[in-house]
Write a protein that holds these residues in place. Structure first.
Motif, mmCIF file in Angstrom:
data_model
loop_
_atom_site.group_PDB
_atom_site.id
_atom_site.type_symbol
_atom_site.label_atom_id
_atom_site.label_comp_id
_atom_site.label_asym_id
_atom_site.label_seq_id
_atom_site.Cartn_x
_atom_site.Cartn_y
_atom_site.Cartn_z
ATOM 1 N N PRO A 62 8.520 -6.822 50.724
ATOM 2 C CA PRO A 62 8.922 -6.221 49.436
ATOM 3 C C PRO A 62 7.934 -6.508 48.311
ATOM 4 N N GLN A 63 7.126 -7.568 48.468
ATOM 5 C CA GLN A 63 6.150 -7.883 47.417
ATOM 6 C C GLN A 63 5.135 -6.763 47.231
ATOM 7 N N TYR A 64 4.832 -6.034 48.328
ATOM 8 C CA TYR A 64 3.841 -4.967 48.222
ATOM 9 C C TYR A 64 4.291 -3.882 47.251
ATOM 10 N N LYS A 65 5.560 -3.510 47.323
ATOM 11 C CA LYS A 65 6.086 -2.498 46.406
ATOM 12 C C LYS A 65 6.034 -3.018 44.968
ATOM 13 N N GLU A 66 6.359 -4.291 44.770
ATOM 14 C CA GLU A 66 6.299 -4.887 43.429
ATOM 15 C C GLU A 66 4.865 -4.870 42.900
ATOM 16 N N TYR A 67 3.904 -5.206 43.769
ATOM 17 C CA TYR A 67 2.503 -5.208 43.335
ATOM 18 C C TYR A 67 2.032 -3.798 42.987
ATOM 19 N N ALA A 68 2.483 -2.806 43.751
ATOM 20 C CA ALA A 68 2.107 -1.416 43.463
ATOM 21 C C ALA A 68 2.642 -0.992 42.099
ATOM 22 N N ASP A 69 3.871 -1.421 41.785
ATOM 23 C CA ASP A 69 4.441 -1.113 40.471
ATOM 24 C C ASP A 69 3.626 -1.765 39.355
ATOM 25 N N ILE A 70 3.176 -3.012 39.577
ATOM 26 C CA ILE A 70 2.368 -3.707 38.568
ATOM 27 C C ILE A 70 1.038 -2.982 38.368
ATOM 28 N N LEU A 117 -3.624 5.351 39.403
ATOM 29 C CA LEU A 117 -2.246 5.730 39.088
ATOM 30 C C LEU A 117 -1.619 6.532 40.226
ATOM 31 N N GLY A 118 -2.381 7.482 40.764
ATOM 32 C CA GLY A 118 -1.832 8.348 41.813
ATOM 33 C C GLY A 118 -1.499 7.588 43.081
ATOM 34 N N PHE A 119 -2.440 6.780 43.581
ATOM 35 C CA PHE A 119 -2.203 6.074 44.842
ATOM 36 C C PHE A 119 -1.192 4.944 44.684
ATOM 37 N N SER A 120 -1.171 4.284 43.514
ATOM 38 C CA SER A 120 -0.166 3.234 43.314
ATOM 39 C C SER A 120 1.234 3.836 43.246
ATOM 40 N N SER A 124 -0.121 -1.312 34.834
ATOM 41 C CA SER A 124 -1.364 -1.728 34.180
ATOM 42 C C SER A 124 -2.304 -0.546 33.997
ATOM 43 N N GLY A 125 -2.338 0.347 34.984
ATOM 44 C CA GLY A 125 -3.182 1.528 34.863
ATOM 45 C C GLY A 125 -2.738 2.436 33.732
ATOM 46 N N LYS A 126 -1.424 2.576 33.552
ATOM 47 C CA LYS A 126 -0.900 3.410 32.458
ATOM 48 C C LYS A 126 -1.249 2.809 31.099
ATOM 49 N N LYS A 127 -1.185 1.480 30.982
ATOM 50 C CA LYS A 127 -1.563 0.837 29.721
ATOM 51 C C LYS A 127 -3.043 1.050 29.418
ATOM 52 N N LEU A 128 -3.881 0.928 30.450
ATOM 53 C CA LEU A 128 -5.314 1.121 30.245
ATOM 54 C C LEU A 128 -5.624 2.567 29.887
ATOM 55 N N LEU A 129 -4.932 3.521 30.515
ATOM 56 C CA LEU A 129 -5.147 4.935 30.202
ATOM 57 C C LEU A 129 -4.742 5.228 28.762
ATOM 58 N N ARG A 130 -3.649 4.634 28.303
ATOM 59 C CA ARG A 130 -3.236 4.833 26.912
ATOM 60 C C ARG A 130 -4.302 4.297 25.953
ATOM 61 N N GLU A 167 -15.584 8.611 32.381
ATOM 62 C CA GLU A 167 -15.880 7.686 33.464
ATOM 63 C C GLU A 167 -14.722 6.732 33.732
ATOM 64 N N LEU A 168 -13.908 6.433 32.724
ATOM 65 C CA LEU A 168 -12.755 5.569 32.923
ATOM 66 C C LEU A 168 -11.550 6.353 33.454
ATOM 67 N N ARG A 169 -11.377 7.575 32.979
ATOM 68 C CA ARG A 169 -10.210 8.358 33.394
ATOM 69 C C ARG A 169 -10.271 8.711 34.874
ATOM 70 N N THR A 170 -11.468 8.992 35.387
ATOM 71 C CA THR A 170 -11.586 9.422 36.785
ATOM 72 C C THR A 170 -11.051 8.369 37.749
ATOM 73 N N PRO A 171 -11.517 7.110 37.685
ATOM 74 C CA PRO A 171 -10.923 6.121 38.597
ATOM 75 C C PRO A 171 -9.480 5.776 38.246
ATOM 76 N N LEU A 172 -9.113 5.869 36.964
ATOM 77 C CA LEU A 172 -7.733 5.567 36.585
ATOM 78 C C LEU A 172 -6.759 6.557 37.210
ATOM 79 N N ASN A 173 -7.167 7.829 37.311
ATOM 80 C CA ASN A 173 -6.299 8.823 37.943
ATOM 81 C C ASN A 173 -6.024 8.457 39.398
ATOM 82 N N SER A 174 -7.045 7.937 40.091
ATOM 83 C CA SER A 174 -6.848 7.506 41.480
ATOM 84 C C SER A 174 -5.939 6.291 41.541
#
Length: 255
Positions: A68-76, A51-54, A80-86, A42-49
């Motif tokens: 340019p802030q939008y690109k920075e926010y997308a990176d953040i 990570l993919g869309f960001s 964060s999604g990668k840390k949560l997935l780990r 249940e956590l991986r399914t939304p996390l994949n979205s």
């Protein structure tokens, strides 16, 4: 006037038979693993979205984002999604490894070193670099391929997090009759030796949670301990304040 009944004289509740206790423990263990699988899914399914869309937003795949802030926010968001997935993967791994026995066979150490360093590459930041200390020809060891690479990668990640800026993480070996010792060493601040048993417990770290400078849930070392146990290896930590942490994995040599 009749005296009050003596509580000590009351019969003790019946103890469940051993077979019933074993069945209850088995059922509870099955429920725990089912819960972990469900939560993980249940956590991986939304996390994949996330990570993919960001990643699409960060790469500006369909055109510039504007400010340019939008690109920075997308990176953040992606980071964060990668840390949560780990974290999700580590929690699931802890539950899967408890009581597990891995199939072991002859394994070469050099390819495992290369694979583990590659897996931990993203953790080598702040100028920290891994170094494999020169060694002679190494014998084959008894290990599970996945287990050996998992242990080495987690130990390298842990050492990289606690190494000082522009520091070094060393991976070296010592060969003795019947076994090979693999050492992962850092030059960080180290911890009090009295804290070492606590580091093997899930969700514990070597620094106070209020002042520590590195992130993490404290699952890497428990995963290493359970994995070593599952493939017949031994993990030992040694340290001294101001002298870093040394992790030693003792592996049996293949006949």
């Amino acid at each position: 006037m009749p005296s009050a009944p003596d509580p000590a004289a009351a019969p003790a509740p019946p103890t469940p038979p051993p077979r019933r206790r074993r069945r209850a423990a088995t059922a509870l263990e099955a429920q725990k693993h089912a819960f972990l699988r469900l939560v993980s899914h249940e956590l991986r399914t939304p996390l994949n979205s996330i990570l993919g869309f960001s990643e699409i937003l960060s790469a500006e795949l369909y055109g510039p984002l504007g400010a340019p802030q939008y690109k920075e926010y997308a990176d953040i968001i992606r980071g964060s999604g990668k840390k949560l997935l780990r974290l999700v993967n580590q929690v699931l791994e802890i539950g899967r490894l408890e009581g597990l026995e891995l199939d072991v066979g002859p394994e070469a150490l050099e390819p495992a070193f290369e694979s583990a360093i590659s897996s931990a590459a993203s953790d080598f930041v702040r100028g920290v670099a891994p170094r494999v200390v020169a060694h002679g020809e190494l014998p084959l060891v008894l290990a599970d391929p996945w287990g050996l690479r998992t242990v080495l990668a987690h130990l390298l990640q842990n050492a990289a997090m606690f190494a000082p800026d522009d520091g070094e993480v060393r991976l070296r070996t010592e060969v003795s009759p019947g076994h090979v010792d693999v050492f992962v060493e850092d030059d960080g601040e180290g911890v009090d030796p009295a804290d070492l048993p606590r580091l093997m417990l899930p969700f514990e770290q070597g620094q106070n949670a209020l002042v520590r400078r590195v992130e993490g849930a404290g699952l890497g070392l428990p995963i290493c301990e359970l994995t070593c146990r599952a493939m017949g290896a031994r993990l030992q930590l040694t340290c001294a304040p101001g002298k870093g942490l040394t992790a030693r994995v003792r592996l049996k040599t293949a006949a």
